[in-house]
Write a protein that holds these residues in place. Structure first.
Motif, PDB file in Angstrom:
ATOM      1  N   PHE A 177       0.820  -1.218   0.000  1.00  0.00           N
ATOM      2  CA  PHE A 177       0.000   0.000   0.000  1.00  0.00           C
ATOM      3  C   PHE A 177       0.856   1.271   0.000  1.00  0.00           C
ATOM      4  O   PHE A 177       0.649   2.175  -0.819  1.00  0.00           O
ATOM      5  N   ASN A 178       1.821   1.382   0.909  1.00  0.00           N
ATOM      6  CA  ASN A 178       2.628   2.606   1.004  1.00  0.00           C
ATOM      7  C   ASN A 178       3.462   2.836  -0.252  1.00  0.00           C
ATOM      8  O   ASN A 178       3.695   3.984  -0.647  1.00  0.00           O
ATOM      9  N   LEU A 179       3.913   1.749  -0.878  1.00  0.00           N
ATOM     10  CA  LEU A 179       4.649   1.890  -2.135  1.00  0.00           C
ATOM     11  C   LEU A 179       3.771   2.561  -3.182  1.00  0.00           C
ATOM     12  O   LEU A 179       4.201   3.510  -3.852  1.00  0.00           O
ATOM     13  N   TYR A 180       2.520   2.086  -3.337  1.00  0.00           N
ATOM     14  CA  TYR A 180       1.645   2.648  -4.358  1.00  0.00           C
ATOM     15  C   TYR A 180       1.253   4.088  -4.048  1.00  0.00           C
ATOM     16  O   TYR A 180       1.134   4.914  -4.952  1.00  0.00           O
ATOM     17  N   VAL A 181       1.084   4.413  -2.765  1.00  0.00           N
ATOM     18  CA  VAL A 181       0.819   5.808  -2.387  1.00  0.00           C
ATOM     19  C   VAL A 181       1.987   6.686  -2.820  1.00  0.00           C
ATOM     20  O   VAL A 181       1.798   7.781  -3.379  1.00  0.00           O
ATOM     21  N   SER A 182       3.216   6.214  -2.594  1.00  0.00           N
ATOM     22  CA  SER A 182       4.400   7.000  -2.960  1.00  0.00           C
ATOM     23  C   SER A 182       4.512   7.208  -4.468  1.00  0.00           C
ATOM     24  O   SER A 182       5.167   8.147  -4.920  1.00  0.00           O
ATOM     25  N   LEU A 183       3.852   6.329  -5.239  1.00  0.00           N
ATOM     26  CA  LEU A 183       3.886   6.438  -6.697  1.00  0.00           C
ATOM     27  C   LEU A 183       2.689   7.207  -7.257  1.00  0.00           C
ATOM     28  O   LEU A 183       2.513   7.277  -8.464  1.00  0.00           O
ATOM     29  N   GLY A 184       1.879   7.773  -6.368  1.00  0.00           N
ATOM     30  CA  GLY A 184       0.783   8.623  -6.811  1.00  0.00           C
ATOM     31  C   GLY A 184      -0.568   7.959  -6.912  1.00  0.00           C
ATOM     32  O   GLY A 184      -1.529   8.563  -7.401  1.00  0.00           O
ATOM     33  N   PHE A 185      -0.700   6.708  -6.462  1.00  0.00           N
ATOM     34  CA  PHE A 185      -2.002   6.045  -6.450  1.00  0.00           C
ATOM     35  C   PHE A 185      -2.808   6.513  -5.240  1.00  0.00           C
ATOM     36  O   PHE A 185      -2.247   6.790  -4.176  1.00  0.00           O
ATOM     37  N   THR A 186      -4.129   6.592  -5.405  1.00  0.00           N
ATOM     38  CA  THR A 186      -4.995   6.981  -4.297  1.00  0.00           C
ATOM     39  C   THR A 186      -6.005   5.871  -4.007  1.00  0.00           C
ATOM     40  O   THR A 186      -6.416   5.134  -4.907  1.00  0.00           O
ATOM     41  N   LYS A 187      -6.389   5.774  -2.754  1.00  0.00           N
ATOM     42  CA  LYS A 187      -7.323   4.737  -2.315  1.00  0.00           C
ATOM     43  C   LYS A 187      -8.737   5.054  -2.792  1.00  0.00           C
ATOM     44  O   LYS A 187      -9.189   6.187  -2.703  1.00  0.00           O
ATOM     45  N   GLU A 188      -9.425   4.033  -3.289  1.00  0.00           N
ATOM     46  CA  GLU A 188     -10.822   4.196  -3.687  1.00  0.00           C
ATOM     47  C   GLU A 188     -11.772   3.334  -2.858  1.00  0.00           C
ATOM     48  O   GLU A 188     -12.861   3.766  -2.512  1.00  0.00           O
ATOM     49  N   ALA A 189     -11.398   2.083  -2.583  1.00  0.00           N
ATOM     50  CA  ALA A 189     -12.320   1.194  -1.870  1.00  0.00           C
ATOM     51  C   ALA A 189     -11.543   0.012  -1.303  1.00  0.00           C
ATOM     52  O   ALA A 189     -10.391  -0.227  -1.657  1.00  0.00           O
ATOM     53  N   VAL A 190     -12.209  -0.721  -0.430  1.00  0.00           N
ATOM     54  CA  VAL A 190     -11.647  -1.944   0.142  1.00  0.00           C
ATOM     55  C   VAL A 190     -12.323  -3.138  -0.522  1.00  0.00           C
ATOM     56  O   VAL A 190     -13.533  -3.129  -0.750  1.00  0.00           O
ATOM     57  N   VAL A 191     -11.542  -4.160  -0.849  1.00  0.00           N
ATOM     58  CA  VAL A 191     -12.066  -5.416  -1.378  1.00  0.00           C
ATOM     59  C   VAL A 191     -12.047  -6.440  -0.248  1.00  0.00           C
ATOM     60  O   VAL A 191     -11.011  -6.644   0.394  1.00  0.00           O
ATOM     61  N   TYR A 192     -13.203  -7.052  -0.004  1.00  0.00           N
ATOM     62  CA  TYR A 192     -13.338  -8.034   1.065  1.00  0.00           C
ATOM     63  C   TYR A 192     -13.298  -9.434   0.460  1.00  0.00           C
ATOM     64  O   TYR A 192     -14.168  -9.794  -0.330  1.00  0.00           O
ATOM     65  N   GLN A 193     -12.272 -10.178   0.826  1.00  0.00           N
ATOM     66  CA  GLN A 193     -12.159 -11.561   0.366  1.00  0.00           C
ATOM     67  C   GLN A 193     -13.000 -12.413   1.314  1.00  0.00           C
ATOM     68  O   GLN A 193     -12.617 -12.677   2.440  1.00  0.00           O
ATOM     69  N   ARG A 194     -14.178 -12.820   0.846  1.00  0.00           N
ATOM     70  CA  ARG A 194     -15.099 -13.620   1.665  1.00  0.00           C
ATOM     71  C   ARG A 194     -14.994 -15.078   1.251  1.00  0.00           C
ATOM     72  O   ARG A 194     -15.062 -15.385   0.070  1.00  0.00           O
ATOM     73  N   GLN A 195     -14.835 -15.947   2.221  1.00  0.00           N
ATOM     74  CA  GLN A 195     -14.699 -17.351   1.882  1.00  0.00           C
ATOM     75  C   GLN A 195     -15.124 -18.233   3.052  1.00  0.00           C
ATOM     76  O   GLN A 195     -15.243 -17.775   4.183  1.00  0.00           O
ATOM     77  N   GLY A 196     -15.363 -19.500   2.732  1.00  0.00           N
ATOM     78  CA  GLY A 196     -15.751 -20.476   3.734  1.00  0.00           C
ATOM     79  C   GLY A 196     -16.546 -21.591   3.092  1.00  0.00           C
ATOM     80  O   GLY A 196     -16.710 -21.637   1.873  1.00  0.00           O
ATOM     81  N   GLU A 197     -17.040 -22.496   3.926  1.00  0.00           N
ATOM     82  CA  GLU A 197     -17.888 -23.576   3.433  1.00  0.00           C
ATOM     83  C   GLU A 197     -19.303 -23.039   3.240  1.00  0.00           C
ATOM     84  O   GLU A 197     -19.905 -22.503   4.171  1.00  0.00           O
ATOM     85  N   ALA A 198     -19.806 -23.192   2.038  1.00  0.00           N
ATOM     86  CA  ALA A 198     -21.149 -22.690   1.730  1.00  0.00           C
ATOM     87  C   ALA A 198     -22.183 -23.401   2.599  1.00  0.00           C
ATOM     88  O   ALA A 198     -22.117 -24.609   2.808  1.00  0.00           O
ATOM     89  N   SER A 199     -23.134 -22.626   3.094  1.00  0.00           N
ATOM     90  CA  SER A 199     -24.178 -23.169   3.962  1.00  0.00           C
ATOM     91  C   SER A 199     -24.989 -24.234   3.240  1.00  0.00           C
ATOM     92  O   SER A 199     -25.167 -24.183   2.019  1.00  0.00           O
ATOM     93  N   LEU A 200     -25.493 -25.185   4.024  1.00  0.00           N
ATOM     94  CA  LEU A 200     -26.336 -26.231   3.451  1.00  0.00           C
ATOM     95  C   LEU A 200     -27.673 -25.670   3.016  1.00  0.00           C
ATOM     96  O   LEU A 200     -28.322 -26.203   2.126  1.00  0.00           O
ATOM     97  N   ARG A 201     -28.080 -24.577   3.660  1.00  0.00           N
ATOM     98  CA  ARG A 201     -29.342 -23.929   3.296  1.00  0.00           C
ATOM     99  C   ARG A 201     -29.102 -22.437   3.138  1.00  0.00           C
ATOM    100  O   ARG A 201     -28.607 -21.785   4.059  1.00  0.00           O
ATOM    101  N   LEU A 202     -29.446 -21.891   1.988  1.00  0.00           N
ATOM    102  CA  LEU A 202     -29.210 -20.478   1.717  1.00  0.00           C
ATOM    103  C   LEU A 202     -30.267 -19.600   2.375  1.00  0.00           C
ATOM    104  O   LEU A 202     -31.394 -20.044   2.610  1.00  0.00           O
TER     105      LEU A 202
END
Length: 198
Positions: free
Chosen positions: A22-47
């Motif tokens: 993150f700090n490397l990209y900030v130093s190169l002029g990139f700006t933060k727009e959003a957070v990506v949430y990596q969601r994972q796990g065993e899918a429920s038996l019932r949705l």
């Protein structure tokens, strides 16, 4: 990175940064727009209970992928036809139609020890729920991953209730033109192809 940026010239750039970079990209002029949430796990038996479906879901044959390319370009802001063709080679692709118009689509493919669902492109939370559920219903008890920028709201809650908790985050950043521009009644990327691909 300086060599890469020099070769890119004045192009608008976007990426998903790990915490370490993150700090490397900030130093190169990139700006933060959003957070990506990596969601994972065993899918429920019932949705969880879904809202009423507005339209019709159907599987898209691999030789008709061009039918989703225009919708994806509107959501992503660039043409990803080549990438979508590569991703779809071993994927299940479903579309949501209202009348004759495709208003959303989703892909499911094998990934690591299970499956990843993404991209998921839709115009509303309700549409996105159905486009995720059409894959999740066949993956009960299996490892599933969805990368999303939705922190709260119906889509994030649906994933949580389906057994997909937040495992890790990365940060969407841009240099030049702002990358994420959400507009009412326009397609939006609810699920990324993966955090490495956007």
């Amino acid at each position: 990175m300086n060599q890469v940026l020099e070769r890119c010239g004045h192009r608008n750039l976007t990426l998903n940064s790990t915490h370490a970079a993150f700090n490397l990209y900030v130093s190169l002029g990139f700006t933060k727009e959003a957070v990506v949430y990596q969601r994972q796990g065993e899918a429920s038996l019932r949705l969880p209970t879904l809202p009423a479906l507005e339209g019709e879901l159907s599987e898209l044959p691999s030789d008709r992928l061009e039918e989703i390319t225009r919708l994806d370009s509107r959501a992503f802001g660039a043409n990803r036809e080549r990438l979508l063709r590569l991703l779809s080679e071993d994927a299940s692709v479903w579309v949501l139609k209202r009348g004759s118009e495709i208003v959303g689509y989703s892909m499911k493919r094998e990934f690591g020890n299970g499956h990843v669902i993404g991209p998921i492109v839709a115009k509303s939370d309700g549409d996105a729920l159905h486009l995720a559920a059409v894959h999740l219903k066949d993956l009960a008890g299996q490892f599933v991953r969805v990368d999303t920028r939705e922190e709260t709201g119906a889509f994030a809650e649906f994933l949580r209730e389906s057994g997909l908790g937040v495992y890790e985050t990365v940060t969407t950043m841009s240099k030049g033109r702002h990358f994420l521009n959400r507009t009412n009644n326009e397609p939006w990327i609810y699920g990324l192809a993966s955090h490495a691909l956007g």
